[in-house]
Design a protein around this motif. Structure first.
Motif, PDB file in Angstrom:
ATOM      1  N   ASP A 255      81.549 -88.795  57.491  1.00 59.85           N
ATOM      2  CA  ASP A 255      82.260 -88.398  58.707  1.00 59.85           C
ATOM      3  C   ASP A 255      83.429 -89.343  58.977  1.00 59.85           C
ATOM      4  O   ASP A 255      84.356 -88.988  59.701  1.00 59.85           O
ATOM      5  CB  ASP A 255      81.308 -88.385  59.912  1.00 59.85           C
ATOM      6  CG  ASP A 255      80.243 -87.302  59.774  1.00 59.85           C
ATOM      7  OD1 ASP A 255      80.399 -86.404  58.919  1.00 59.85           O
ATOM      8  OD2 ASP A 255      79.251 -87.365  60.516  1.00 59.85           O
TER       9      ASP A 255
ATOM     10  N   HIS B 286      76.490 -87.924  53.214  1.00 56.16           N
ATOM     11  CA  HIS B 286      75.429 -86.975  53.579  1.00 56.16           C
ATOM     12  C   HIS B 286      75.874 -85.543  53.341  1.00 56.16           C
ATOM     13  O   HIS B 286      77.062 -85.279  53.158  1.00 56.16           O
ATOM     14  CB  HIS B 286      75.007 -87.174  55.036  1.00 56.16           C
ATOM     15  CG  HIS B 286      76.124 -86.989  56.021  1.00 56.16           C
ATOM     16  ND1 HIS B 286      77.095 -87.936  56.242  1.00 56.16           N
ATOM     17  CD2 HIS B 286      76.433 -85.951  56.840  1.00 56.16           C
ATOM     18  CE1 HIS B 286      77.940 -87.496  57.145  1.00 56.16           C
ATOM     19  NE2 HIS B 286      77.572 -86.280  57.524  1.00 56.16           N
TER      20      HIS B 286
ATOM     21  N   TYR C  45      76.980 -77.611  54.302  1.00 50.72           N
ATOM     22  CA  TYR C  45      78.081 -78.577  54.448  1.00 50.72           C
ATOM     23  C   TYR C  45      77.917 -79.543  53.277  1.00 50.72           C
ATOM     24  O   TYR C  45      76.961 -80.318  53.230  1.00 50.72           O
ATOM     25  CB  TYR C  45      77.969 -79.292  55.799  1.00 50.72           C
ATOM     26  CG  TYR C  45      79.204 -80.035  56.262  1.00 50.72           C
ATOM     27  CD1 TYR C  45      80.170 -80.494  55.366  1.00 50.72           C
ATOM     28  CD2 TYR C  45      79.409 -80.284  57.613  1.00 50.72           C
ATOM     29  CE1 TYR C  45      81.297 -81.168  55.808  1.00 50.72           C
ATOM     30  CE2 TYR C  45      80.532 -80.967  58.063  1.00 50.72           C
ATOM     31  CZ  TYR C  45      81.468 -81.404  57.157  1.00 50.72           C
ATOM     32  OH  TYR C  45      82.581 -82.087  57.602  1.00 50.72           O
TER      33      TYR C  45
ATOM     34  N   HIS D 207      79.706 -85.381  52.111  1.00 53.73           N
ATOM     35  CA  HIS D 207      80.892 -85.945  52.776  1.00 53.73           C
ATOM     36  C   HIS D 207      80.500 -87.184  53.586  1.00 53.73           C
ATOM     37  O   HIS D 207      79.320 -87.469  53.760  1.00 53.73           O
ATOM     38  CB  HIS D 207      81.532 -84.905  53.708  1.00 53.73           C
ATOM     39  CG  HIS D 207      80.679 -84.569  54.898  1.00 53.73           C
ATOM     40  ND1 HIS D 207      79.591 -83.715  54.828  1.00 53.73           N
ATOM     41  CD2 HIS D 207      80.725 -84.981  56.183  1.00 53.73           C
ATOM     42  CE1 HIS D 207      79.027 -83.617  56.009  1.00 53.73           C
ATOM     43  NE2 HIS D 207      79.687 -84.384  56.868  1.00 53.73           N
TER      44      HIS D 207
HETATM   45 FE   LIG Z   1      78.741 -85.007  58.630  1.00 52.60          FE
END
Ligand SMILES: [Fe+2]
Ligand SMILES: O=C(O)CCC(=O)C(=O)O
Length: 200
Positions: free
Chosen positions: A121, A177, A116, A119
């Motif tokens: 959240d 993160h 991932y 980004h």
């Molecule tokens: Fe996240």
């Protein structure tokens, strides 16, 4: 595990202090072994229901390649984790006045090669996500298996967190993160403590 009490291993003072000072904290040995086994079983029994996380509302994103299953009432064991988080919410609201009302959560599975990318959240406070929590539920994680959570704290210091079994990482949802590429199957529950009602 008792459904409505905060697990004994959770050091509330430490959690509050870390969040206040750094914007993140880690809870190790979060749950008793018996509960961990039940949760792992519930997760693996449902792996065939996990869906491509990159496809949300028909829109395909390239920033993540994991697979997720949103947690509803039918996932009774995972619900107990959410209930434990509810206990924390009351403490967070009383201490930091976050106004958290809801928890939304999904199981996540990163197979080997999945990641991932960087980004937030809750970019620019656009949604109600206040605190992000990730519980790692695979049985084992070795140092060279990748899948680390790389996180910039509220003082702009970067940290690399191992997805150790039975660990919860908790951080402000506005922090940057990423999940580095996993070399082995990596199982978790991500839950967001929200100040609004999510539309799933
Ligand atoms: Fe996240
Ligand atoms: O699994 C992790 O360590 C973090 C996952 C994450 O960043 C997310 O689901 O938004």
């Amino acid at each position: 595990m008792e459904a409505l009490s905060l697990p004994k291993s959770w050091n509330v003072d430490q959690i509050l202090d870390d969040l206040d000072q750094h914007g993140f904290t880690v809870i190790d040995h979060a749950y008793p072994a018996e509960y961990v086994q039940q949760l792992m079983q519930e997760c693996t029994e449902n792996l065939n229901r996990f869906r491509d996380a990159a496809i949300q509302n028909g829109v395909i994103s390239k920033i993540r390649s994991d697979h997720i299953l949103w947690i509803n009432e039918d996932l009774e064991i995972a619900q107990q984790h959410i209930q434990a988080l509810q206990q924390l919410v009351q403490i967070f609201n009383a201490t930091f006045y976050l106004g958290i009302k809801e928890i939304e959560a999904h199981f996540a599975c990163y197979n080997a090669g999945e990641f991932y990318a960087l980004h937030r959240d809750n970019p620019q406070g656009k949604n109600g996500r206040m605190i992000s929590t990730v519980y790692y539920l695979h049985n084992e994680w070795q140092d060279n298996w990748g899948g680390k959570l790389h996180l910039q704290d509220k003082n702009n210091v970067w940290h690399t967190l191992e997805p150790k079994p039975n660990r919860i990482a908790l951080f402000q949802s506005d922090l940057l993160h990423e999940v580095l590429e996993a070399k082995h199957q990596r199982l978790s529950i991500t839950a967001w403590l929200r100040s609004d009602t999510p539309i799933l």
